[in-house]
Design a protein around this motif. Structure first.
Motif, PDB file in Angstrom:
ATOM      1  N   THR A 291       0.807  -1.223   0.000  1.00 23.52           N
ATOM      2  CA  THR A 291       0.000   0.000   0.000  1.00 23.52           C
ATOM      3  C   THR A 291       0.841   1.275   0.000  1.00 23.52           C
ATOM      4  OG1 THR A 291      -0.136  -0.046   2.422  1.00 23.52           O
ATOM      5  CG2 THR A 291      -1.901  -1.143   1.193  1.00 23.52           C
ATOM      6  N   GLY A 292       2.164   1.139   0.025  1.00 23.02           N
ATOM      7  CA  GLY A 292       3.033   2.314   0.031  1.00 23.02           C
ATOM      8  C   GLY A 292       3.192   2.903  -1.361  1.00 23.02           C
ATOM      9  N   GLU A 293       4.200   3.736  -1.515  1.00 21.33           N
ATOM     10  CA  GLU A 293       4.475   4.370  -2.813  1.00 21.33           C
ATOM     11  C   GLU A 293       4.970   3.306  -3.789  1.00 21.33           C
ATOM     12  OE1 GLU A 293       4.658   7.520  -5.530  1.00 21.33           O
ATOM     13  OE2 GLU A 293       3.869   7.515  -3.488  1.00 21.33           O
ATOM     14  N   LEU A 294       4.259   3.143  -4.891  1.00 18.86           N
ATOM     15  CA  LEU A 294       4.580   2.115  -5.882  1.00 18.86           C
ATOM     16  C   LEU A 294       4.939   2.764  -7.207  1.00 18.86           C
ATOM     17  CD1 LEU A 294       4.630  -0.861  -6.865  1.00 18.86           C
ATOM     18  CD2 LEU A 294       2.170  -0.604  -7.364  1.00 18.86           C
ATOM     19  N   VAL A 295       6.068   2.329  -7.793  1.00 22.68           N
ATOM     20  CA  VAL A 295       6.511   2.843  -9.083  1.00 22.68           C
ATOM     21  C   VAL A 295       6.729   1.660 -10.018  1.00 22.68           C
ATOM     22  CG1 VAL A 295       8.308   4.109 -10.327  1.00 22.68           C
ATOM     23  CG2 VAL A 295       7.658   4.820  -8.008  1.00 22.68           C
ATOM     24  N   ILE A 296       6.059   1.676 -11.151  1.00 24.94           N
ATOM     25  CA  ILE A 296       6.324   0.704 -12.209  1.00 24.94           C
ATOM     26  C   ILE A 296       7.329   1.373 -13.140  1.00 24.94           C
ATOM     27  CG2 ILE A 296       5.337  -0.711 -14.032  1.00 24.94           C
ATOM     28  CD1 ILE A 296       4.386  -1.362 -11.158  1.00 24.94           C
ATOM     29  N   ALA A 297       8.556   0.903 -13.099  1.00 26.84           N
ATOM     30  CA  ALA A 297       9.652   1.617 -13.747  1.00 26.84           C
ATOM     31  C   ALA A 297       9.469   1.707 -15.257  1.00 26.84           C
ATOM     32  CB  ALA A 297      10.983   0.939 -13.426  1.00 26.84           C
ATOM     33  N   GLU A 298       9.803   2.860 -15.779  1.00 20.92           N
ATOM     34  CA  GLU A 298       9.862   3.105 -17.220  1.00 20.92           C
ATOM     35  C   GLU A 298      11.245   3.646 -17.553  1.00 20.92           C
ATOM     36  OE1 GLU A 298       7.652   2.410 -19.433  1.00 20.92           O
ATOM     37  OE2 GLU A 298       5.878   1.967 -18.197  1.00 20.92           O
ATOM     38  N   ASP A 299      11.709   3.362 -18.747  1.00 20.77           N
ATOM     39  CA  ASP A 299      13.017   3.863 -19.160  1.00 20.77           C
ATOM     40  C   ASP A 299      13.089   5.377 -19.037  1.00 20.77           C
ATOM     41  OD1 ASP A 299      13.252   1.204 -19.845  1.00 20.77           O
ATOM     42  OD2 ASP A 299      14.249   1.606 -21.765  1.00 20.77           O
ATOM     43  N   LEU A 300      14.201   5.855 -18.486  1.00 23.31           N
ATOM     44  CA  LEU A 300      14.549   7.272 -18.380  1.00 23.31           C
ATOM     45  C   LEU A 300      13.715   8.047 -17.367  1.00 23.31           C
ATOM     46  CD1 LEU A 300      15.236   8.042 -22.152  1.00 23.31           C
ATOM     47  CD2 LEU A 300      16.857   7.319 -20.385  1.00 23.31           C
ATOM     48  N   MET A 301      12.988   7.333 -16.515  1.00 22.63           N
ATOM     49  CA  MET A 301      12.294   8.033 -15.438  1.00 22.63           C
ATOM     50  C   MET A 301      13.264   8.288 -14.287  1.00 22.63           C
ATOM     51  SD  MET A 301      10.000   5.234 -13.233  1.00 22.63           S
ATOM     52  CE  MET A 301       8.549   5.960 -13.888  1.00 22.63           C
ATOM     53  N   THR A 302      12.909   9.257 -13.446  1.00 16.32           N
ATOM     54  CA  THR A 302      13.681   9.576 -12.245  1.00 16.32           C
ATOM     55  C   THR A 302      12.786   9.357 -11.033  1.00 16.32           C
ATOM     56  OG1 THR A 302      15.024  11.213 -13.421  1.00 16.32           O
ATOM     57  CG2 THR A 302      14.963  11.363 -11.017  1.00 16.32           C
ATOM     58  N   VAL A 303      13.341   8.719 -10.013  1.00 16.54           N
ATOM     59  CA  VAL A 303      12.598   8.442  -8.785  1.00 16.54           C
ATOM     60  C   VAL A 303      13.370   9.045  -7.622  1.00 16.54           C
ATOM     61  CG1 VAL A 303      11.584   6.672  -7.299  1.00 16.54           C
ATOM     62  CG2 VAL A 303      11.783   6.262  -9.780  1.00 16.54           C
ATOM     63  N   GLN A 304      12.716   9.874  -6.855  1.00 22.35           N
ATOM     64  CA  GLN A 304      13.361  10.504  -5.709  1.00 22.35           C
ATOM     65  C   GLN A 304      13.399   9.542  -4.521  1.00 22.35           C
ATOM     66  OE1 GLN A 304      14.720  13.616  -5.979  1.00 22.35           O
ATOM     67  NE2 GLN A 304      14.027  13.541  -8.106  1.00 22.35           N
ATOM     68  N   VAL A 305      14.520   9.539  -3.811  1.00 27.92           N
ATOM     69  CA  VAL A 305      14.548   8.855  -2.521  1.00 27.92           C
ATOM     70  C   VAL A 305      13.609   9.627  -1.599  1.00 27.92           C
ATOM     71  CG1 VAL A 305      15.981   8.179  -0.548  1.00 27.92           C
ATOM     72  CG2 VAL A 305      16.915   8.071  -2.881  1.00 27.92           C
ATOM     73  N   PRO A 306      12.681   8.954  -0.923  1.00 32.17           N
ATOM     74  CA  PRO A 306      11.700   9.688  -0.106  1.00 32.17           C
ATOM     75  C   PRO A 306      12.366  10.463   1.020  1.00 32.17           C
ATOM     76  CG  PRO A 306      11.535   7.328   0.264  1.00 32.17           C
ATOM     77  CD  PRO A 306      12.455   7.507  -0.895  1.00 32.17           C
ATOM     78  N   PRO A 307      11.715  11.498   1.533  1.00 30.04           N
ATOM     79  CA  PRO A 307      12.279  12.279   2.638  1.00 30.04           C
ATOM     80  C   PRO A 307      12.583  11.384   3.827  1.00 30.04           C
ATOM     81  CG  PRO A 307      10.350  13.361   1.724  1.00 30.04           C
ATOM     82  CD  PRO A 307      10.400  12.004   1.117  1.00 30.04           C
ATOM     83  N   ARG A 308      13.457  11.879   4.694  1.00 33.17           N
ATOM     84  CA  ARG A 308      13.847  11.099   5.861  1.00 33.17           C
ATOM     85  C   ARG A 308      12.637  10.711   6.693  1.00 33.17           C
ATOM     86  NH1 ARG A 308      19.147  11.028   6.713  1.00 33.17           N
ATOM     87  NH2 ARG A 308      20.455  12.577   5.658  1.00 33.17           N
ATOM     88  N   ARG A 309      12.752   9.572   7.332  1.00 27.13           N
ATOM     89  CA  ARG A 309      11.734   9.183   8.305  1.00 27.13           C
ATOM     90  C   ARG A 309      11.730  10.174   9.450  1.00 27.13           C
ATOM     91  NH1 ARG A 309      10.487   3.478   7.435  1.00 27.13           N
ATOM     92  NH2 ARG A 309      11.948   2.580   5.929  1.00 27.13           N
ATOM     93  N   VAL A 310      10.620  10.260  10.133  1.00 30.08           N
ATOM     94  CA  VAL A 310      10.481  11.190  11.254  1.00 30.08           C
ATOM     95  C   VAL A 310      11.439  10.783  12.364  1.00 30.08           C
ATOM     96  CG1 VAL A 310       8.907  12.080  13.006  1.00 30.08           C
ATOM     97  CG2 VAL A 310       8.091  11.651  10.678  1.00 30.08           C
ATOM     98  N   ALA A 311      12.167  11.765  12.877  1.00 23.78           N
ATOM     99  CA  ALA A 311      13.111  11.488  13.957  1.00 23.78           C
ATOM    100  C   ALA A 311      12.366  10.956  15.173  1.00 23.78           C
ATOM    101  CB  ALA A 311      13.884  12.754  14.306  1.00 23.78           C
ATOM    102  N   SER A 312      13.007  10.030  15.885  1.00 20.73           N
ATOM    103  CA  SER A 312      12.382   9.431  17.055  1.00 20.73           C
ATOM    104  C   SER A 312      13.111   9.856  18.315  1.00 20.73           C
ATOM    105  CB  SER A 312      12.399   7.904  16.948  1.00 20.73           C
ATOM    106  OG  SER A 312      13.736   7.433  16.824  1.00 20.73           O
ATOM    107  N   ALA A 313      12.455   9.720  19.445  1.00 16.99           N
ATOM    108  CA  ALA A 313      13.060  10.138  20.715  1.00 16.99           C
ATOM    109  C   ALA A 313      14.312   9.331  20.998  1.00 16.99           C
ATOM    110  CB  ALA A 313      12.045   9.952  21.838  1.00 16.99           C
ATOM    111  N   GLY A 314      15.348  10.018  21.519  1.00 16.91           N
ATOM    112  CA  GLY A 314      16.602   9.343  21.768  1.00 16.91           C
ATOM    113  C   GLY A 314      16.578   8.609  23.092  1.00 16.91           C
TER     114      GLY A 314
END
Length: 309
Positions: free
Chosen positions: A286-309
């Motif tokens: 159910t997450g972000e799904l990409v069916i790859a096509e030639d010459l497409m660009t996919v961004q690495v998703p933003p950082r996960r939310v920081a958690s308490a140390g």
């Protein structure tokens, strides 16, 4: 400014099609540019990405089937043609060293580029990079095959309100980061008291394989997983026989491994409609799904939310 993104050069499997070139994947990760599995035509496909051979810092080959490596001769020669000024590391299964040697010197050329040849000798081998760790895991395929994952170490994010409450400012913040604690007015303040953990990002690359422990190890908590889905579930028996995954299997791995963005690729030429892969994957992921096509660009998703140390 850092940039973390995937450029897809080709998405076919054994045979290219009119729409799909042989494999090739470029990962730009800050100052590192990694090229994975350069198949035929990768050098030309790179012209469309804005990334040149001079940008490359590392080449990673999963195995020596032609659709994953026959672009190597041209790529290696291009490094010398462009007189790339820095060493370029090359990783590949150690058992395929003879194949690599033949591909490297497939034709006559004047070699000026420096290749740092670093074969993968064992399952779980780790290579330390300035940006983190590159790890190789053995996969299940008829010939020696490894997948790769890039793991950035966890960091921390300082909390301004906490620092202010303790009266910590200026050079003292840097000292606290370096030492992990700061003695202040008779009290020791630890870094954990004024910060939260900033999870490091993870990228995983899984090509030709049946389901095995290595697939799960590579996919675990990946922010971006690039994984083969050569077949649909209707050919699951054939996929298992030849050491490949179905779209459904890849999606189940992603769902159970906590993957954030799933990129399906390496499609058999028998399937004309890529929407079938998406439909099958959506039954499990159910997450972000990409069916790859030639010459497409996919961004690495933003950082996960920081958690308490």
């Amino acid at each position: 400014m850092s940039m973390r993104e995937l450029a897809v050069l080709g998405t076919a499997s054994q045979a290219p099609t009119r729409q799909r070139n042989h494999n090739g994947y470029l990962l730009r990760w800050d100052d590192e540019v990694l090229l994975f599995d350069p198949g035929e035509g990768s050098q030309r496909q790179m012209l469309h990405t804005g990334i040149s051979a001079t940008d490359l810092t590392r080449i990673c080959v999963t195995h020596f089937h032609g659709d994953h490596c026959l672009g190597l001769p041209g790529m290696i020669q291009r490094l010398s043609l462009d007189r790339v000024p820095h060493p370029v590391a090359v990783h590949f299964p150690a058992g395929g060293a003879d194949y690599f040697a033949r591909l490297r010197h497939a034709s006559s050329f004047y070699e000026t580029a420096e290749l740092a040849v670093e074969p993968i000798e064992a399952d779980g081998q780790r290579i330390t990079l300035g940006i983190g760790t590159l790890e190789a895991r053995r996969l299940r395929h008829p010939i020696e095959t490894y997948g790769y994952r890039l793991v950035e170490p966890d960091g921390c994010r300082m909390l301004p309100e906490k620092l202010s409450a303790y009266g910590i400012a200026g050079p003292a913040v840097g000292q606290l980061l370096r030492d992990g604690h700061l003695d202040l007015d008779g009290r020791r303040v630890t870094r954990d008291e004024v910060s939260v953990t900033r999870p490091g990002q993870r990228f995983a690359f899984v090509m030709d394989t049946g389901l095995c422990d290595g697939v799960w190890a590579l996919a675990e908590h990946a922010d971006l997983l690039v994984i083969e889905s050569t077949f649909l579930e209707s050919e699951a028996a054939l996929a298992a026989e030849v050491g490949h995954l179905t779209a459904g299997q890849a999606a189940r791995v992603a769902a159970e491994s906590g993957v954030r963005t799933l990129v399906l690729t390496h499609f058999s030429q028998r399937y004309a409609d890529p929407r079938r892969f998406a439909d099958e994957a959506r039954e499990h992921f159910t997450g972000e799904l990409v069916i790859a096509e030639d010459l497409m660009t996919v961004q690495v998703p933003p950082r996960r939310v920081a958690s308490a140390g």
